[in-house]
Design an enzyme around this catalytic site. Structure first.
Site, short mmCIF file in Angstrom:
data_model
loop_
_atom_site.label_atom_id
_atom_site.label_comp_id
_atom_site.label_asym_id
_atom_site.label_seq_id
_atom_site.Cartn_x
_atom_site.Cartn_y
_atom_site.Cartn_z
N SER A 1 -2.62 -12.52 4.32
CA SER A 1 -3.13 -12.43 2.95
C SER A 1 -2.07 -12.91 1.95
O SER A 1 -2.41 -13.40 0.87
CB SER A 1 -3.58 -11.00 2.61
OG SER A 1 -2.48 -10.15 2.42
N LYS B 1 0.80 -1.21 0.00
CA LYS B 1 0.00 0.00 0.00
C LYS B 1 0.84 1.27 0.00
O LYS B 1 0.30 2.35 -0.22
CB LYS B 1 -0.96 0.01 1.20
CG LYS B 1 -1.80 -1.22 1.35
CD LYS B 1 -2.64 -1.59 0.14
CE LYS B 1 -3.77 -0.64 -0.07
NZ LYS B 1 -4.84 -1.25 -0.89
#
Ligand code: PMP
Length: 493
Positions: free
Chosen positions: A285, A43
């Protein structure tokens, strides 16, 4: 590696690493390790892109507060970007995301506004919208912002193409949260590597995308409540309770060739195996994405190359189920190892290291006077050492009760000259009959060390004495012993 003008220039160019053990022998699985970004996640790319896009368009003014709803990694990336560029940042986050994320955000100078877990991902988004509207903040809108996908189109894809150096890519595997990675990479791959299969992974218990059921939306196109197939799942950062517009766009435009469901326990197991068998330390994840990639690998033609995104570092998950089986104390095997040599044994040499007694110093009149004056004039006094963990624990109690106190740090530079600190310790040892530190005085009376202070607080004596002295304090209802660091707590009880 090069020289950089600022930290933001270190974002991206993450390595593509071939797995040596987890992949089937006939297939090359390359993982793109996004934990190499400065704040440890994919991110960071998006954080910089959204802020710089808003600067360029004028949507973000110098000094304006930035706000975003985020499960953590976006916020942490934004906190870095905002810190470097000088924008205040507010993050809204559901209370069920891991504590280390909140603390990192605050450490980077951001404000964190929690939302109830019951309101799910859409609740934190609504809160960010409310706050942006009321206070005139710039809202990043990572779930809809085209800059979030564009950065993957412009950086992630060219990096993969460059690093694969002409070798064909059979499949690219990613999960999706905002869908920025999925949207931008699939678009770029269609252009630069049109034969690459784009595989989107989602939690198997929440087959939102796989269901084909459209996301309910309001008249402005924003998600109207949760998707009917959403269920809470273990993959933080993946699959919010709605289909974002970036994900929907990727899906509608034919950018996804296949959707694969991943079980939560398989995600965590794969993450653990990556750590133990490949030495690659990543979050839940990432394990989930690799699980899907390994499934693809099993049926891929011999010699295929598969590229798999690993979005973030495992360090962000210490308080989550990913680490549930990782103990703090020694297990039987470790204990047996400890017992296998005689010199230092945990079961024999226990407890905190003794504080070295001060070197023999002659009792000093000035030091005696100093102690007498200090305990007379100051209502709450702690004679302390800067590094001492018992002192830190007493400081925590004072801080939580809002009690102002005088700390005489005997090992600080201030008390080093002429061995003043040691002279004061000698006086304290003589007066209290105890060589240990801290020594605490309240209203001129000697209380004792940290545990005596805790006992005094537990019995109600400390609060009463503060009242008597006219010192305001907040009630403290927990067990003060919980303020001791764990290792001291377990060894002293
Ligand atoms: N994994 C983690 C840990 C994340 O934080 C995110 C971002 N929310 C993703 C995966 C998914 O990335 P994207 O938002 O680009 O879909």
């Amino acid at each position: 590696m090069a020289r950089y003008d600022h930290i933001l220039d270190t974002i991206g160019n993450t390595p593509l690493v071939r797995l040596g053990r987890l992949a089937p022998e006939s297939v090359n699985v390359y993982v793109k390790v996004e934990s190499f970004n400065p704040m440890g996640s994919v991110k960071d790319r998006m954080a910089r892109a959204i802020i710089e896009d808003a600067e360029a368009s004028g949507a973000l003014k110098p000094g304006q507060t930035v706000i975003e709803a985020t499960s953590g990694n976006t916020g942490i990336g934004l906190a870095m970007v905002c810190a470097q560029k000088g924008y205040p940042l507010v993050v809204t986050m559901a209370e069920n995301f891991s504590i280390e994320r909140r603390k990192m955000l605050r450490f980077l100078g951001a404000k964190v506004v929690l939302t109830p877990a019951s309101e799910k991902g859409s609740g934190m988004l609504r809160k960010a919208e409310e706050l942006a509207e009321k206070h005139g903040y710039f809202l990043c809108r990572q779930f809809d912002n085209p800059a979030n996908a564009q950065v993957h189109y412009e950086t992630t894809v060219p990096e993969i193409i460059r690093d694969m150096d002409g070798d064909p890519i059979y499949a690219f595997v990613t999960g999706f949260g905002t869908g920025g990675t999925l949207n931008g990479v699939s678009r770029g791959m269609r252009e630069h590597s049109p034969d690459t299969r784009i595989i989107a992974a989602e939690p198997d218990n929440a087959p939102v995308l796989a269901s084909g059921i459209a996301q309910p939306r309001d008249e402005e196109g924003q998600p109207a409540g949760s998707h009917p197939n959403f269920k809470p799942h273990l993959m933080q950062g993946w699959a919010p309770d709605f289909i974002s517009s970036l994900t929907e766009e990727a899906s509608r435009s034919g950018g996804i060739d296949e959707i694969r469901g991943v079980p939560g326990d398989a995600a965590m197991e794969t993450s653990r195996r990556l750590a133990r068998e490949e030495g690659i330390f990543v979050g839940t994840s990432s394990g989930a994405t690799l699980y899907a990639a390994l499934e693809v690998a099993r049926s891929a033609p011999e010699g295929s190359n598969i590229v798999c995104m690993l979005p973030d570092t495992g360090e962000r998950y210490l308080s989550t189920p990913l680490f549930a089986d990782i103990g703090e104390e020694m297990d039987e095997a470790e204990m047996a190892l400890s017992r296998s040599t005689e010199g230092i044994r945990f079961d024999q040499n226990g407890g905190p290291a003794p504080v070295a007694a001060p070197q023999k110093v002659t009792l000093d009149e000035d030091a005696r006077q100093f102690v007498a004056d200090t305990v007379q004039c100051e209502p709450v006094v702690m004679f302390a050492l800067e590094w001492c963990e018992f002192c830190w624990s007493a400081r925590k109690l004072f801080a939580e009760m809002g009690v102002d106190y005088t700390s005489v740090d005997l090992d600080s530079v201030m008390y080093q000259e002429g061995e003043r600190g040691n002279k004061i310790r000698a006086v304290l040892a003589e007066q209290t009959g105890s060589p240990t530190i801290p020594q605490i005085y309240v209203g001129g009376q000697h209380i004792g060390g940290c545990t005596e202070l805790f006992d005094f607080q537990r019995d109600g004596g400390f609060g009463a004495e503060l009242d008597r002295l006219g010192i305001t304090s907040r009630p403290f209802d927990r067990d003060p012993y919980s303020l001791l660091p764990n290792w001291l707590h377990s060894r002293s009880s």
